[in-house]
Scaffold this active site. Structure first.
Site, PDB file in Angstrom:
ATOM      1  N   HIS A   1       8.656  79.756  65.143  1.00 26.98           N
ATOM      2  CA  HIS A   1       9.504  79.115  65.986  1.00 26.98           C
ATOM      3  C   HIS A   1      10.454  78.079  65.084  1.00 26.98           C
ATOM      4  O   HIS A   1       9.838  77.575  64.177  1.00 26.98           O
ATOM      5  CB  HIS A   1       9.080  78.306  66.874  1.00 26.98           C
ATOM      6  CG  HIS A   1       9.693  77.853  68.240  1.00 26.98           C
ATOM      7  ND1 HIS A   1      10.654  76.754  68.125  1.00 26.98           N
ATOM      8  CD2 HIS A   1      10.009  78.327  69.277  1.00 26.98           C
ATOM      9  CE1 HIS A   1      11.252  76.525  69.295  1.00 26.98           C
ATOM     10  NE2 HIS A   1      10.903  77.514  70.243  1.00 26.98           N
TER      11      HIS A   1
ATOM     12  N   ASP B   1       6.911  84.368  73.450  1.00 25.74           N
ATOM     13  CA  ASP B   1       6.818  85.782  73.873  1.00 25.74           C
ATOM     14  C   ASP B   1       5.706  86.384  73.512  1.00 25.74           C
ATOM     15  O   ASP B   1       5.852  87.894  73.790  1.00 25.74           O
ATOM     16  CB  ASP B   1       8.264  86.112  72.959  1.00 25.74           C
ATOM     17  CG  ASP B   1       9.558  85.723  73.486  1.00 25.74           C
ATOM     18  OD1 ASP B   1       9.959  85.418  74.559  1.00 25.74           O
ATOM     19  OD2 ASP B   1      10.415  85.064  72.708  1.00 25.74           O
TER      20      ASP B   1
HETATM   21  N1  CMC Z   1       7.128  86.762  60.835  1.00 22.46           N
HETATM   22  C1  CMC Z   1       7.160  86.744  59.224  1.00 22.46           C
HETATM   23  N2  CMC Z   1       7.560  85.475  58.924  1.00 22.46           N
HETATM   24  C2  CMC Z   1       8.190  84.769  59.473  1.00 22.46           C
HETATM   25  C3  CMC Z   1       8.188  84.795  60.725  1.00 22.46           C
HETATM   26  C4  CMC Z   1       7.907  85.757  61.505  1.00 22.46           C
HETATM   27  N3  CMC Z   1       7.834  85.917  62.888  1.00 22.46           N
HETATM   28  N4  CMC Z   1       8.966  83.704  61.098  1.00 22.46           N
HETATM   29  C5  CMC Z   1       9.152  83.008  60.165  1.00 22.46           C
HETATM   30  N5  CMC Z   1       8.882  83.645  58.960  1.00 22.46           N
HETATM   31  C6  CMC Z   1       8.848  83.147  57.728  1.00 22.46           C
HETATM   32  C7  CMC Z   1      10.347  83.585  57.082  1.00 22.46           C
HETATM   33  O1  CMC Z   1      10.398  84.604  56.422  1.00 22.46           O
HETATM   34  C8  CMC Z   1      10.103  82.263  56.010  1.00 22.46           C
HETATM   35  O2  CMC Z   1       9.342  82.908  54.917  1.00 22.46           O
HETATM   36  P1  CMC Z   1       9.663  82.520  53.374  1.00 22.46           P
HETATM   37  O3  CMC Z   1       9.678  80.827  53.182  1.00 22.46           O
HETATM   38  O4  CMC Z   1       8.809  83.151  52.825  1.00 22.46           O
HETATM   39  O5  CMC Z   1      11.010  82.949  53.260  1.00 22.46           O
HETATM   40  C9  CMC Z   1       9.519  81.162  56.556  1.00 22.46           C
HETATM   41  O6  CMC Z   1       8.732  81.892  57.709  1.00 22.46           O
HETATM   42  C10 CMC Z   1      10.182  80.248  57.363  1.00 22.46           C
HETATM   43  O7  CMC Z   1      11.179  80.678  58.337  1.00 22.46           O
HETATM   44  P2  CMC Z   1      12.627  80.447  58.798  1.00 22.46           P
HETATM   45  O8  CMC Z   1      13.546  81.765  58.391  1.00 22.46           O
HETATM   46  O9  CMC Z   1      12.918  79.011  58.133  1.00 22.46           O
HETATM   47  O10 CMC Z   1      12.207  80.025  60.389  1.00 22.46           O
HETATM   48  P3  CMC Z   1      13.204  79.942  61.382  1.00 22.46           P
HETATM   49  O11 CMC Z   1      13.261  78.577  61.839  1.00 22.46           O
HETATM   50  O12 CMC Z   1      14.554  80.392  60.923  1.00 22.46           O
HETATM   51  O13 CMC Z   1      12.712  80.993  62.254  1.00 22.46           O
HETATM   52  C11 CMC Z   1      12.565  82.247  64.230  1.00 22.46           C
HETATM   53  C12 CMC Z   1      12.337  80.900  63.521  1.00 22.46           C
HETATM   54  C13 CMC Z   1      11.843  82.173  65.528  1.00 22.46           C
HETATM   55  C14 CMC Z   1      13.597  82.993  64.091  1.00 22.46           C
HETATM   56  C15 CMC Z   1      11.496  82.969  63.347  1.00 22.46           C
HETATM   57  O14 CMC Z   1      10.115  82.556  63.383  1.00 22.46           O
HETATM   58  C16 CMC Z   1      11.188  84.366  63.625  1.00 22.46           C
HETATM   59  O15 CMC Z   1      12.129  85.331  63.428  1.00 22.46           O
HETATM   60  N6  CMC Z   1      10.185  84.862  64.436  1.00 22.46           N
HETATM   61  C17 CMC Z   1      10.188  86.155  65.239  1.00 22.46           C
HETATM   62  C18 CMC Z   1      11.048  86.473  66.416  1.00 22.46           C
HETATM   63  C19 CMC Z   1      10.543  85.661  67.489  1.00 22.46           C
HETATM   64  O16 CMC Z   1       9.392  85.788  67.890  1.00 22.46           O
HETATM   65  N7  CMC Z   1      11.629  84.885  68.197  1.00 22.46           N
HETATM   66  C20 CMC Z   1      11.226  84.062  69.409  1.00 22.46           C
HETATM   67  C21 CMC Z   1      11.358  82.711  69.220  1.00 22.46           C
HETATM   68  S1  CMC Z   1      10.888  81.730  70.284  1.00 22.46           S
HETATM   69  C22 CMC Z   1      11.183  82.121  71.997  1.00 22.46           C
HETATM   70  C23 CMC Z   1      12.270  82.527  72.126  1.00 22.46           C
HETATM   71  O17 CMC Z   1      13.525  82.040  71.792  1.00 22.46           O
HETATM   72  O18 CMC Z   1      12.592  83.716  72.550  1.00 22.46           O
END
Ligand code: CMC
Length: 382
Positions: free
Chosen positions: A268, A319
């Site tokens: 998240h 989710d």
């Molecule tokens: N699986 C694998 N790696 C992940 C994930 C994940 N679900 N989420 C974050 N990371 C990794 C990312 O690749 C990065 O790794 P590294 O530092 O090695 O490059 C690190 O964690 C930090 O990630 P980030 O991109 O800075 O995190 P963010 O704040 O941009 O991401 C997010 C938030 C929700 C987009 C992401 O966690 C994600 O893609 N999750 C999967 C999709 C998901 O479940 N979305 C629902 C969000 S909550 C409810 C909603 O809105 O529906």
């Protein structure tokens, strides 16, 4: 560049405060994290208030008393019908079209028939009326389209059922069990509102141009659809299916992370130590799995959670459990995100109204990184 703000670039607007809001607090009042709707902790609301009470809270500022709730309920029930034109359209849209795309179209069509369509975008009272109608109509639209695409007869809304039970009855043709009704209602309550997430931001940006409430909700539905946001609940189910057995979880997660894939339903932008909604909904998953007599998916979900936490320190988000919850209810996978949308509409609308009540056009800046100034060459010389 100082003074222009162009030296402050926050990719993905991470950490940027773009609004003030009185609707939701995801810091927790004591700063310890957590989720509050208008000052009420989500843990205190869960299981104690219905979706209708939550929608009233968001749209009207406080929890309803019995008289206000009865009146609100009456208005929602009166607004459950959708125009024939939309129903006709459902029959013409090919069955393979994703329900989220049909929902986006539906909100747009509903706008044309709304009795307040000509009201000024800043008319607070008209916006609240539009929001209440949309809250009822979006559920009907999702349910009717589901029946139409499957070639099944329509099931009319039932005045003796609340919002949650009525939706399930309109989709499946039978009223849900009490455990199922409670779990579905809870999932709607937890999905109703979440501060300045991408879809809410998108709705507020649209409203900030003094566009109308329905246009803002259309924008929000389109934004919610993506798998990094609301679309994640459908993708989370695919993870469970692909893992397929508790014994596969460790290796499957290892392989997916090695391929740099995102595990849907985990992580998240704001909650780095856990999404409070996920913990609440997980309990409903266990109860429902027991009722349907199938704990297979709970047994698969457990080691996946363990592995993603162990290997990547990422807790599940809302989710993750909602995918299992909707599966136990017999709902098709591609309905999961439209259900998120039909719950979130009350939160989106509350934000749109708040934006329009205190509007300032949202117009951020971009830092230019393209080619330096150059001369236009005549076409023969390019
Ligand atoms: N699986 C694998 N790696 C992940 C994930 C994940 N679900 N989420 C974050 N990371 C990794 C990312 O690749 C990065 O790794 P590294 O530092 O090695 O490059 C690190 O964690 C930090 O990630 P980030 O991109 O800075 O995190 P963010 O704040 O941009 O991401 C997010 C938030 C929700 C987009 C992401 O966690 C994600 O893609 N999750 C999967 C999709 C998901 O479940 N979305 C629902 C969000 S909550 C409810 C909603 O809105 O529906």
């Amino acid at each position: 560049m100082s003074g222009t703000g162009l030296d402050e670039y926050h990719p993905g607007l991470e950490g940027v405060i773009a609004n003030e809001t009185a609707i939701a607090n995801i810091e927790g009042t004591d700063g310890a994290g957590g989720l509050e709707y208008r000052g009420y902790r989500i843990e205190d609301l869960a299981g104690r208030v219905s979706y209708e009470e939550t929608a009233f809270l968001l749209l009207h500022g406080d929890l309803p008393n019995p008289g206000q709730l009865a009146e609100f309920d009456r208005r929602l029930k009166a607004a459950r019908a959708i125009p024939d034109a939309l129903l006709t359209l459902f029959k013409q849209i090919p069955p393979h079209v994703h329900p989220m795309d049909v929902l986006r179209t539906s909100v747009s069509v509903l706008a044309h028939f709304d009795p307040d369509v000509d009201a000024a975008p800043t008319d607070h009272a008209a916006n609240v009326r539009k929001a209440e109608r949309l809250t009822a109509q979006m559920a009907t639209a999702v349910a009717y389209r589901e029946r139409v695409r499957k070639g099944l007869p329509l099931v009319a809304p039932r005045d003796d059922l609340d919002h949650a039970a009525n939706f399930l009855s309109m989709v499946s043709g039978k009223a849900p069990s009490e455990t199922m009704r409670e779990a579905f209602d809870l999932s709607l309550v937890l999905y109703t509102e979440h501060e300045l997430n991408a879809s809410t931001f998108s709705a507020r940006v649209t409203a900030s141009t003094l566009s109308d409430l329905h246009s803002a909700i259309v924008a929000a539905v389109g934004t919610l659809k993506g798998p990094l946001h609301g679309g994640a609940n459908e993708e989370a189910w695919k993870v469970l299916e692909q893992v397929g057995s508790p014994d596969n979880a460790e290796q499957w997660i290892k392989d997916a992370l090695a391929r740099k894939e995102r595990i849907m339903g985990f992580g998240h932008r704001v909650y780095k130590h856990g999404d409070p909604r996920a913990a609440i909904l997980k309990r409903s998953c266990a109860a429902l799995a027991k009722e349907v007599g199938d704990d297979r998916w709970e047994r698969i979900a457990e080691p996946i959670e363990r592995e993603v936490t162990a290997q990547k320190h990422l807790p599940p988000n809302v989710d993750w459990p909602s995918a299992r919850l909707y599966h136990y209810m017999g709902l098709d996978i591609d309905l999961y995100t439209p259900i998120f949308a039909m719950a979130r509409v009350a939160g989106w609308a509350a934000h749109v109204i708040e934006q329009l009540d205190h509007n300032r056009l949202m117009r951020p800046r971009a830092r230019y990184i393209g080619p330096p100034l150059r001369e236009v060459q005549p076409i023969g010389k390019r």
